[in-house]
Structure formats: C-alpha cells, structure tokens
Motif scaffolding. Structure first.
Motif, mmCIF file in Angstrom:
data_model
loop_
_atom_site.group_PDB
_atom_site.id
_atom_site.type_symbol
_atom_site.label_atom_id
_atom_site.label_comp_id
_atom_site.label_asym_id
_atom_site.label_seq_id
_atom_site.Cartn_x
_atom_site.Cartn_y
_atom_site.Cartn_z
ATOM 1 N N LEU A 180 13.339 -0.862 15.950
ATOM 2 C CA LEU A 180 12.689 -2.073 15.482
ATOM 3 C C LEU A 180 12.360 -2.907 16.713
ATOM 4 N N CYS A 181 11.694 -4.028 16.493
ATOM 5 C CA CYS A 181 11.422 -4.907 17.637
ATOM 6 C C CYS A 181 12.740 -5.294 18.279
ATOM 7 N N GLU A 182 12.742 -5.351 19.605
ATOM 8 C CA GLU A 182 13.979 -5.586 20.342
ATOM 9 C C GLU A 182 14.292 -7.067 20.520
ATOM 10 N N HIS A 183 13.415 -7.924 20.105
ATOM 11 C CA HIS A 183 13.564 -9.378 20.278
ATOM 12 C C HIS A 183 14.055 -9.687 21.697
ATOM 13 N N CYS A 184 13.288 -9.131 22.625
ATOM 14 C CA CYS A 184 13.652 -9.127 24.039
ATOM 15 C C CYS A 184 13.901 -10.520 24.612
ATOM 16 N N LEU A 185 14.781 -10.546 25.637
ATOM 17 C CA LEU A 185 15.008 -11.790 26.366
ATOM 18 C C LEU A 185 13.837 -12.086 27.297
ATOM 19 N N HIS A 186 13.102 -11.066 27.652
ATOM 20 C CA HIS A 186 12.016 -11.217 28.621
ATOM 21 C C HIS A 186 10.804 -10.478 28.056
ATOM 22 N N PRO A 187 10.313 -10.970 26.917
ATOM 23 C CA PRO A 187 9.351 -10.181 26.139
ATOM 24 C C PRO A 187 7.975 -10.082 26.781
ATOM 25 N N ALA A 188 7.494 -8.866 26.908
ATOM 26 C CA ALA A 188 6.164 -8.655 27.466
ATOM 27 C C ALA A 188 5.083 -9.101 26.482
ATOM 28 N N CYS A 189 5.379 -8.975 25.187
ATOM 29 C CA CYS A 189 4.379 -9.370 24.191
ATOM 30 C C CYS A 189 4.063 -10.850 24.313
ATOM 31 N N VAL A 190 5.108 -11.662 24.483
ATOM 32 C CA VAL A 190 4.912 -13.108 24.576
ATOM 33 C C VAL A 190 4.077 -13.446 25.809
ATOM 34 N N ILE A 206 14.628 -15.192 18.257
ATOM 35 C CA ILE A 206 13.781 -14.286 17.483
ATOM 36 C C ILE A 206 12.327 -14.449 17.948
ATOM 37 N N VAL A 207 11.639 -13.325 18.132
ATOM 38 C CA VAL A 207 10.264 -13.356 18.648
ATOM 39 C C VAL A 207 9.292 -13.256 17.466
ATOM 40 N N LEU A 208 8.412 -14.233 17.349
ATOM 41 C CA LEU A 208 7.519 -14.298 16.184
ATOM 42 C C LEU A 208 6.063 -14.456 16.604
ATOM 43 N N ALA A 223 0.938 -4.423 25.376
ATOM 44 C CA ALA A 223 1.919 -4.853 26.376
ATOM 45 C C ALA A 223 3.344 -4.516 25.967
ATOM 46 N N CYS A 224 3.624 -4.459 24.678
ATOM 47 C CA CYS A 224 4.986 -4.171 24.236
ATOM 48 C C CYS A 224 5.305 -2.714 24.542
ATOM 49 N N PRO A 225 6.296 -2.456 25.390
ATOM 50 C CA PRO A 225 6.587 -1.065 25.759
ATOM 51 C C PRO A 225 7.216 -0.292 24.606
ATOM 52 N N TYR A 226 7.747 -0.995 23.620
ATOM 53 C CA TYR A 226 8.329 -0.308 22.472
ATOM 54 C C TYR A 226 7.294 -0.111 21.379
ATOM 55 N N LYS A 227 6.090 -0.606 21.615
ATOM 56 C CA LYS A 227 4.972 -0.521 20.669
ATOM 57 C C LYS A 227 5.381 -1.021 19.290
ATOM 58 N N LYS A 228 5.962 -2.216 19.282
ATOM 59 C CA LYS A 228 6.454 -2.770 18.032
ATOM 60 C C LYS A 228 5.651 -3.990 17.589
ATOM 61 N N VAL A 229 4.495 -4.223 18.200
ATOM 62 C CA VAL A 229 3.551 -5.170 17.620
ATOM 63 C C VAL A 229 2.404 -4.339 17.081
ATOM 64 N N TYR A 230 2.009 -4.620 15.860
ATOM 65 C CA TYR A 230 0.957 -3.845 15.216
ATOM 66 C C TYR A 230 -0.241 -4.747 14.962
ATOM 67 N N GLU A 239 0.955 -8.378 13.905
ATOM 68 C CA GLU A 239 2.151 -8.603 13.101
ATOM 69 C C GLU A 239 3.296 -7.818 13.716
ATOM 70 N N LYS A 240 4.492 -8.334 13.557
ATOM 71 C CA LYS A 240 5.645 -7.627 14.094
ATOM 72 C C LYS A 240 6.896 -7.964 13.304
ATOM 73 N N CYS A 241 7.953 -7.226 13.586
ATOM 74 C CA CYS A 241 9.268 -7.480 12.987
ATOM 75 C C CYS A 241 9.651 -8.930 13.177
HETATM 76 S S1 SF4 Z 1 7.399 -6.945 20.349
HETATM 77 FE FE1 SF4 Z 1 8.045 -5.578 22.015
HETATM 78 S S2 SF4 Z 1 8.095 -6.854 23.894
HETATM 79 FE FE2 SF4 Z 1 7.965 -8.230 22.105
HETATM 80 S S3 SF4 Z 1 10.101 -8.783 21.708
HETATM 81 FE FE3 SF4 Z 1 9.627 -7.009 20.367
HETATM 82 S S4 SF4 Z 1 10.201 -5.205 21.559
HETATM 83 FE FE4 SF4 Z 1 10.149 -6.929 22.992
#
Ligand code: SF4
Ligand code: HEM
Ligand code: SF4
Lengths: 487, 221
Positions: A180-190, A206-208, A223-230, A239-241
């Motif tokens: 699932l989305c990793e809700h990263c501390l250093h999110p590339a998506c943001v 939580i990343v929204l 940009a999301c390396p986990y490819k969790k933004v669609y 949209e994402k988790c």
């Molecule tokens: S969408 Fe990707 S980069 Fe953004 S918080 Fe989730 S896992 Fe991390």
C-alpha cells in the motif's frame, strides 16, 4: 529538533496467507467508481515477479523516488524545471499497458439469451469502452507464481543472485507482499506535485491528494517509486491510499488491517524528528538508509522526548499511544521489521517482518533438518540476498538478525511447549532475546488482540483551530468530489 | 454583419470568458484540468502534445507581440514595417508546422484508439476543432496568403481593447483571416467550459514551493 507524530504500519510476512482479503474492503470503500477500476490502494503481490504495475521496482528505465544530488536528495525523475518542461507529455507516467485494461462481464447476456444448446456465457467486456476483450493482465496476474518462470527473470530483486537457477522448479520459492502507500516521511509524490495538491498531514503524517487542488499533471504518478499514486482517467485526477483516515481519526484500523484474517498487520504511532528527515534521506550509501531512518524514530519513553513532543504540539494521548505503539516495538525495540526498498530514499512508513522459509533441500545435500539447522537463515529457501534486496538495499546483516531472532523465538516457545527447561533466562543472548522480550514478542506476534495490534489515538478535532465543531456536526461526510462551493 | 462580428461579438466572447472562468472555478472546479489521456496512449501523445504546445505557446507569444504592440512603437525602435512583416512570417513558418503536426497526431490518436474515442467528450472535440480552425487558417496565412495584418487586424484588435472598436478596419480583410479572428474569439468564449481552462492553471509557482508540503488537517475546511 521538531517532533511530529507519524502513523506507521508493520506487516508480518511470515503470516501472510496471500488471501487478498485486505484488498477487497479497500476496493469496495474507495475505488469502485468509473475511472478507478484499475486502482488498488492495497494489493498483494507474489514475489518473485515483476509486480503491479509491471516493473514498478525498476528505476533504470523510469527513474522515480529520490537520488543523491550534490546538496542532498533530488527527485530522480527530474528537478522542478525539468518537471515543468515535461508537463505537456509526462514521460514517467506508466501507461495502461503497465497496469491492465479494466474489464467486467456482460452479465445481461445471461438473462437475455434465449434457449441454447450450451450454457450462455458472460463475455468479458472492457470497463472503458464496453467492447469485448480478452483479459491479458491484472493486478494479481502472477498470483502464486503464475508465469513467474518467465516474468520472474525481470524481477530486480534477483540482483546478485542467479535468477534462472532460482526459478527452476526444484529451487523456486515464493512469498506474498501486500503493498500500500508507504505514507513516506520524505515523499517523492508530494515534492513532485506542481500544484501543491498532495500534502502530508501535520498531525499524523498521512499523505493525501487534495482533489479540489489536483490539476491532473500526473507528476506524482511517475515520481512515486512504489507506484502507489494512480491516475483516474475519468475525473482526470490523482488518487491514492488515504490510510483510511476517516476511520483512523476515530481510532479504527484501516480497512486492510482490520479485515486481515492472518492478523499480520500492526498500526501505531511513531514520534519522528522531522528536522532531520532531509539529512537522513541523503545518506551516501543506499545501504545506510535503513539505519538512518531508524535514527529518526525517537524513544517515546524518554521523558525529555515526551516533553519536547508535547511542546511541539503532539497531544498527550498521542504520546501515550506512541509509548504503546506495536510499530515502535517491532521496528525499533526488537528490530524485526524492515522498510521496503529504503534505497528509494522516501523513508517509507509501512514496514515488513521478513518471512522465514523452510530449509533449502539442496543446501544440505541429503541431510535432514535438525533442530539446529532449521533455524539457519543462510540456508532458507528464500535466499537471504533476495530479502535483503527487498528490505535493506542488499545488506544481508539486518535481515539475518531479524530472522535469527524470529527463529530463536520459535525455539524458545517450542522448548516451553515441550516442557524443556531453558537453563538460562537469557534465552538467546547473541540475538538479544531475553525471556521477557521473548514473551512480549510471542504475545504481539502470535496472540495479540485487536487493541494491541492497532494502537490508534483518535484525532483531536475539538482542538483544531478556527473550527466550529457545532457547525461541522452532521456535515463532515464526503463532499461531492466534483467540488463546488463549500457551505 | 460587420458591426455584429467586429463590434459586438468580441465583447460578448470576452465577457463570457471573464464571467465564465470565475463562475466555473467556484461552482464546478471538479474538471479544472487538462483532462490528460496519456493513461491510454503515450507515444503519440508525447510527440503530438509537446510539438503542439511548444508551437501554440510560441505562437500565442507572437500574437501578443504582433497584435498588441502598435506599429508606431516598432517604428520608434527602428524596426521597419517590412522587417516586422518578414520576422512575423518567418516565425510563423517555423511555428505553424509544429502546431499542425502536433494537432494532427493528437487528432489521429483520438480517432483511432477505441479507449480514447469513447473517453473523449463533446467539449474535447469542440476545443480541438476550434484550435484546428485557428491553426489551419493561421498556417494558410503564413505559408500561402501572406496578407499583411499590421494595418488591419492589429489596429482593430487594439481598438477593441481600447473600447472604441473600429469595424471598418476589418472590411478589406480576406475571408480566411476573418474566420481566424472570429474563431479566436469563439475560442475565448468556450474556453471556460472546456479542458482549455488548464491554460490558467499552469503551475508557475512550483519552482519556489517547499519540497515537502505539510498541511494541518482542518485548515482547508
Ligand atoms: S504515494 Fe508513494 S511517494 Fe507518496 S507517500 Fe505513498 S509511497 Fe510514498
Ligand atoms: C500554459 C501551459 C500549458 C500547459 C502546462 C498545458 C498542458 C497540457 C496537458 C498536460 C495536456 C494533456 C495532455 C494529455 O493528454 O496528457 C494538454 C492538452 C491540451 N492542451 Fe494544453 N497546456 C498549456 C497551454 C495550452 C494552450 C495555450 C492551448 C491552446 C489554446 C492548449 C490546448 C490544449 C489542447 C487542445 C489539449 C488537448 C489535446 C488532446 O486532444 O489530447 N494548451 N495541455
Ligand atoms: S495481508 Fe492479511 S488479508 Fe492481506 S493477503 Fe495477507 S493475510 Fe490476507
């Protein structure tokens, strides 16, 4: 130092059944609308394999996440100006062929068909165009190793291993990896969003995606390396988790965790030094990323930390929750949980306990397993290096330590069951397992109840500034996602 | 006729745009974006869209310089009328192929791919059609017709913007160029109601934004 609270999750892969129960309530709640059929905020991959979307882990062909620049981490897919230049056509966004063309079945035909010699069939039709189609890919196309002898060769986690040999029938191994989305501390998506529509919540990390601000530039998707933004092809927005934030705000576990029959998931709060995040993401060696992230997690039992957290605005109940956090125990205290691909440098917050696996039959020749040998991580069927490539950027030591500890715990519990006296209260000094730790670990990993697996403090809405709770009462449901003036 | 198209129509169109944009933004911001179709097809889009956009942005720049700056100013800067016309045509000839090829690719992919065809809205077709008319008439001008517009269309546009329209300036203008002009104002009028609103969301502030955005939970309620 600036302390913020961050939601985290740990998944114990040792117990994952690969049942996909987690994906179902998630899908039902969030991604059934037109345009989101192909989105799986939670999905379960079978490893080895290329996963979903195909090749998501490969960063040589489509750069994503962060890489190390001269003055710290920079977005791998291009900096700000590069991103502006690629607005007209976004080279990093995976196309539908990397996911799949969503389909449904022509059920009406079953009712409409007249008498026929054979049972009428509900043909597969594209959920986009309605045309008949033959499904040729899906979110779980490699489920339980289907076709992996072919696709597995492209699994980048075989780096340093002989993929071909390991995919042969006698050697092949498998594990499930719910993602699932990793809700990263250093999110590339943001960082990649040109419109500032994606944000990290101050209160819980939580990343929204703010749907009313998203302008559909799709930079986050690539940009999301986990490819969790669609990308929703119908509303033309990302949209994402959402970590089920409406549930989490009222102390309920996210649906994937709540529904898991394997009880493999743990949700809890971590206290994080956010001032040190940038620096942590800039480790010279990718293998240092795991330890660097560990240093960001502050000890909530330390009185000075707790005081500082309270000064920085973390509510008291949240600090108490951090002290009881199962995520803190598994990741920091016991060091059995590890991050997924820390080399992406996004400092992910969904961690995994690596799975133990049976002894590799080929490793010991004709030897049978003995009580000593069945615990040897170096001889397990899932190669240590494979797990290390997944969880620690290739560094085997932390994975070996975690597995040794888990096996020591099993030995200890087995001895207890068999009424064998363990001579020493220091059950396994070399793995850091004492009797009390062993008992605690056993309780959390094997028999923990709901309230110990999910320690989620409720949101303090009443303290939110500038908010009239009375006015909001009864009008805080989902707003029309097509926007419009808010009342 | 002349009075309608060259006195009333421009103001009607510009008013619709001026009122439509904020109204749309406030009441139906949901689809305020470029309605990307890259999910379905990327190869042709990357080429088509990039060529089209680079071309159209340059040509918009050219229109601003050519139409809004009075010739007298150019004369003062020492740029002769002939030079001005030459530069305009050469620039146009460089840019028009980009726009036209790009548009061709964009239309081709929309017509040929079933997933794309069935996700293209009427508004999308309208926007493409209007842009197409603009590009074709514009291309005809720079490659074939070579009508000098600097003492007809340009002063008329300036007169419209100065709120004292002089329709007689447009009387001698050939039909294709009249279509180009009227089409341009139509484009402005439908702009708020189509995907073209994305022009106004170009993320120009991004270069100065913070790398990781934190937001408080209820700030936006
Ligand atoms: S969408 Fe990707 S980069 Fe953004 S918080 Fe989730 S896992 Fe991390
Ligand atoms: C200001 C900067 C602009 C940016 C950043 C921009 C960006 C975009 C993007 C991302 C798309 C979607 C492409 C896709 O399908 O993925 C698009 C489509 C489109 N843009 Fe722009 N645009 C800009 C200016 C303009 C201008 C000035 C015009 C013309 C008047 C224009 C007309 C169009 C049209 C007609 C399409 C649809 C193409 C199609 O049919 O697929 N854009 N734009
Ligand atoms: S995470 Fe839980 S629900 Fe999901 S596949 Fe594994 S065992 Fe099943």
């Amino acid at each position: 130092m600036k302390i913020k609270a961050q939601m985290g999750m740990v998944l114990n892969l040792d117990k994952c059944l690969g049942c996909h129960t987690c994906s179902i309530p998630c899908k039902n709640a969030w991604t059934t609308a037109r345009g989101s059929e192909y989105m799986w905020f939670n999905h379960v991959e079978t490893k080895p394999g290329v996963g979903y979307p195909k090749q998501w882990e490969r960063r040589d062909t489509s750069p994503s996440g962060w890489e190390l620049g001269k003055n710290g981490p920079v977005l791998a897919g291009g900096g700000k100006l590069g991103r502006l230049a690629s607005l007209f056509g976004n080279t990093a966004q995976p196309g539908m062929e990397q996911y799949y063309e969503p389909w449904t079945y022509d059920y009406a035909h079953l009712a409409k068909s007249g008498p026929t010699r054979h049972q009428p069939q509900a043909e597969a039709v594209s959920a986009i165009s309605g045309q008949p189609m033959t499904p040729a890919a899906g979110p779980n196309w490699e489920g339980d190793l289907a076709g992996t002898h072919i696709t597995g060769l492209d699994d980048p986690n075989f780096t340093g291993l002989q993929a071909e040999a390991l995919l042969r029938f006698e050697r092949v191994f498998m594990m499930h990896l719910p993602r699932l989305c990793e809700h990263c501390l250093h999110p590339a998506c943001v960082a990649s969003c040109p419109s500032g529509a994606i944000y990290k919540r101050d209160e819980d990390g939580i990343v929204l995606v703010d749907q009313s601000r998203c302008r559909g530039w799709r930079q986050c998707v690539g940009a999301c390396p986990y490819k969790k933004v669609y990308f929703n092809w119908n509303t033309h927005r990302a949209e994402k988790c959402l970590f089920c934030y409406p549930r989490v705000e009222s102390s309920q576990a996210p649906l994937c965790a709540q529904s898991c029959p394997g009880r493999i998931r743990y949700v809890g709060v971590m206290l994080v030094d956010v001032d040190a995040v940038q620096q942590a993401a800039a480790q010279p060696e990718a293998t240092d990323m795991y330890e660097a992230q560990m240093k960001l997690f502050l000890d909530p039992h330390d009185a000075a930390i707790a005081r500082q957290a309270e000064r920085d605005g973390v509510p008291h109940a949240w600090i108490q929750a951090a002290q009881r956090s199962p995520v803190y125990k598994l990741a920091v205290e016991w060091r059995v949980a590890l991050p997924l691909h820390p080399e992406f440098r996004t400092l992910p917050m969904v961690w995994y306990i690596p799975p133990a696996s049976p002894l590799n039959a080929l490793a010991g020749g004709e030897q049978h397993e003995t009580e000593e040998s069945w615990a040897d991580p170096d001889n397990m069927r899932i190669p240590l290096r494979y797990l290390a490539n997944l969880f620690t950027a290739g560094d085997e030591a932390p994975v070996r330590r975690a597995l040794e500890k888990l096996m020591a715990l099993r030995r200890h519990m087995r001895n207890q069951r068999l009424d064998r006296q363990t001579q020493d209260p220091q059950v396994e000094p070399e793995t850091g397992l004492t009797t009390t730790v062993a008992e605690d670990m056993y309780r959390l990993l094997a028999v923990a109840r709901h309230e110990d697996r999910y320690v989620i403090p409720s949101a303090h809405r009443e303290e939110a500034q500038g908010e009239d709770a009375e006015h909001l009462k009864g009008c805080t449901g989902f707003t029309d996602i097509h926007g419009g003036l808010r009342s | 006729m002349n009075t309608f198209f060259y006195v009333i129509y421009p103001y009607v169109c510009l008013s619709i745009m001026a009122c439509g944009l904020p109204l749309r933004y406030l009441y139906a911001p949901g689809q305020w974006n470029a309605r990307s179709s890259q999910f379905f097809e990327r190869r042709l889009l990357l080429w088509g869209s990039t060529m089209f956009h680079v071309g159209i942005l340059l040509s918009l720049g050219g229109h601003v310089v050519g139409l809004l700056i009075p010739s007298s100013l150019f004369a003062k800067m020492g740029i002769s009328h002939e030079l001005h016309v030459r530069v305009a045509f050469v620039a146009g000839q460089a840019v028009a192929p980009l726009v036209l090829t790009g548009l061709g690719l964009l239309i081709y992919r929309r017509l040929c791919l079933p997933t794309l065809r069935c996700t293209t809205s009427a508004g999308d077709w309208l926007a493409l059609a209007l842009v197409c008319v603009a590009a074709l008439t514009g291309g005809y001008q720079v490659f074939v017709a070579h009508v000098s517009a600097f003492d007809t269309v340009a002063p008329w546009v300036q007169s419209v913007l100065a709120l004292s329209p002089q329709p007689e300036l447009m009387r001698e203008v050939p039909l294709f160029l009249q279509i180009h002009v009227i089409n341009g104002f139509t484009l402005a009028a439908v702009l708020p109601f189509t995907r073209l609103v994305h022009i106004f969301s170009a993320p120009v502030t991004y270069p100065v934004a913070a790398p990781v955005l934190y937001r408080q939970r209820y700030e936006h309620l």
